[in-house]
Design a protein around this motif. Structure first.
Motif, short mmCIF file in Angstrom:
data_model
loop_
_atom_site.label_atom_id
_atom_site.label_comp_id
_atom_site.label_asym_id
_atom_site.label_seq_id
_atom_site.Cartn_x
_atom_site.Cartn_y
_atom_site.Cartn_z
N ILE A 28 31.19 63.11 43.85
CA ILE A 28 31.06 61.80 44.48
C ILE A 28 31.33 61.95 45.98
O ILE A 28 32.24 62.67 46.38
N TYR A 29 30.53 61.27 46.78
CA TYR A 29 30.77 61.30 48.23
C TYR A 29 32.13 60.68 48.54
O TYR A 29 32.53 59.67 47.94
N LEU A 30 32.85 61.29 49.48
CA LEU A 30 34.20 60.83 49.80
C LEU A 30 34.21 59.39 50.31
O LEU A 30 35.16 58.66 50.07
N TYR A 31 33.14 58.97 50.96
CA TYR A 31 33.11 57.59 51.48
C TYR A 31 33.06 56.56 50.35
O TYR A 31 33.25 55.36 50.60
N ASP A 32 32.83 56.99 49.12
CA ASP A 32 32.84 56.08 47.96
C ASP A 32 34.19 56.06 47.25
O ASP A 32 34.35 55.40 46.22
N LEU A 33 35.18 56.76 47.80
CA LEU A 33 36.48 56.87 47.13
C LEU A 33 37.14 55.50 46.95
O LEU A 33 37.67 55.21 45.87
N GLN A 34 37.12 54.65 47.97
CA GLN A 34 37.76 53.33 47.83
C GLN A 34 37.07 52.50 46.77
O GLN A 34 37.74 51.76 46.03
N MET A 35 35.77 52.62 46.65
CA MET A 35 35.04 51.89 45.61
C MET A 35 35.47 52.35 44.22
O MET A 35 35.64 51.54 43.30
N VAL A 36 35.66 53.65 44.05
CA VAL A 36 36.12 54.20 42.77
C VAL A 36 37.53 53.68 42.46
O VAL A 36 37.83 53.28 41.33
N ILE A 37 38.39 53.65 43.48
CA ILE A 37 39.75 53.14 43.30
C ILE A 37 39.72 51.66 42.91
O ILE A 37 40.41 51.24 41.97
N ASP A 38 38.91 50.88 43.61
CA ASP A 38 38.82 49.44 43.33
C ASP A 38 38.31 49.18 41.92
O ASP A 38 38.77 48.26 41.23
N THR A 39 37.34 49.98 41.49
CA THR A 39 36.78 49.83 40.15
C THR A 39 37.84 50.07 39.09
O THR A 39 37.96 49.33 38.10
N GLN A 40 38.64 51.13 39.28
CA GLN A 40 39.70 51.45 38.34
C GLN A 40 40.76 50.36 38.33
O GLN A 40 41.24 49.93 37.26
N ASN A 41 41.12 49.87 39.51
CA ASN A 41 42.19 48.88 39.62
C ASN A 41 41.79 47.52 39.03
O ASN A 41 42.65 46.71 38.69
N SER A 42 40.49 47.28 38.94
CA SER A 42 40.02 46.00 38.41
C SER A 42 39.97 45.96 36.88
O SER A 42 39.73 44.91 36.29
N LYS A 43 40.19 47.13 36.26
CA LYS A 43 40.11 47.19 34.80
C LYS A 43 41.36 46.58 34.17
O LYS A 43 42.44 46.61 34.73
#
Length: 209
Positions: free
Chosen positions: A194-209
C-alpha cells in the motif's frame, strides 16, 4: 498558569522581532531562536516550537508548539496554545498537523525530503501492516524504501522516516496509532503493498469498525 502567562507576555513583547526572524542574519536568527527556546523551557523543557512563515506579506506567521510525539506532554502543549493571546499577524497551533499536500503527493509531484545523504519522496514509499494490537489500537508496520540497499537501519534513516510520518499523519495520529516501524528495501514485486500516503485512510477504516 503563571508560567504560561510569563511565556505569552514575553512573546507578545517580542513578537515583531520573532516575526522578522527570516530576514535576520544567521547569527541573529540563532540568538532569537535561543531566547524563544529558553522562555519556552521556563514553562516546559520537553516541548519545542516550529515557526512557519507566510508565503506573502498579508499571511499570518504560524507558531507550532510540539511535544515531539511524546504523549506525556500533550496536555502541556494543549494548555499553552489554549491560552495563547489574540495577535493579528499570528496563528498558534498545537502539534504538527497532517500535510495538506496529499493530492500533490498522490500525483508524484511532492518535494523530496533530504537528510544528509538520504533523499526520500513520500509518493515513492509503500508499507505493509505487520500487526494490529486490539488493546492499544496501534499498528506495527514495515515501510519499503525505493532505491535503498539497507545494510542496517541507520539512526539517520529512522529519524528521516519518523519525520516523514509525522508530516504525513500529524504528530498526534502518529503517536496514537503507530507502535513499531521497520524499514526494508522495496522488492521488485510490490503490487500487494500500500502506498504510504494511504496510511491514514487504512487507520481510519480500522478505527471505524
Amino acid at each position: 498558569m503563571k508560567k504560561i502567562n510569563t511565556f505569552w507576555n514575553w512573546f507578545q513583547d517580542n513578537n515583531q522581532t520573532i516575526k522578522n526572524l527570516i530576514n535576520e542574519t544567521p547569527k541573529n536568527q540563532k540568538n532569537i531562536s535561543f531566547w524563544i527556546n529558553k522562555n519556552l523551557n521556563y514553562y516546559c523543557r520537553e516541548i519545542d516550537f516550529i515557526i512557519v512563515f507566510p508565503k506573502n506579506d498579508i499571511g499570518k506567521t504560524e507558531l507550532i508548539i510540539t511535544a515531539n510525539g511524546n504523549p506525556k506532554y500533550f496536555k502541556q502543549v494543549i494548555t499553552l496554545v489554549d491560552n495563547a493571546p489574540q495577535l493579528k499577524s499570528w496563528k498558534f497551533t498545537a502539534f504538527i498537523q497532517p500535510t495538506e499536500r496529499i493530492n500533490e503527493i498522490i500525483a508524484g509531484l511532492d518535494t523530496p525530503y533530504v537528510f544528509q545523504e538520504i533523499t526520500l519522496k513520500i509518493s515513492e514509499l509503500k508499507f505493509k501492516s505487520l500487526d494490529f494490537d486490539e488493546n492499544t489500537k496501534k499498528w506495527d508496520i514495515i515501510i519499503f524504501l525505493k532505491n535503498y540497499t539497507l545494510q542496517c537501519n541507520t539512526k539517520t534513516l529512522k529519524q528521516a522516516v519518523f519525520i516523514i510520518l509525522q508530516d504525513l499523519l500529524g504528530e498526534k495520529s502518529l503517536c496514537q496509532n503507530i507502535n513499531l516501524i521497520h524499514l526494508a528495501q522495496m522488492p521488485d514485486n510490490n503490487t500487494d503493498m500500500i502506498y504510504l500516503y494511504d496510511l491514514q485512510m487504512v487507520i481510519d477504516t480500522q478505527n471505524s469498525k
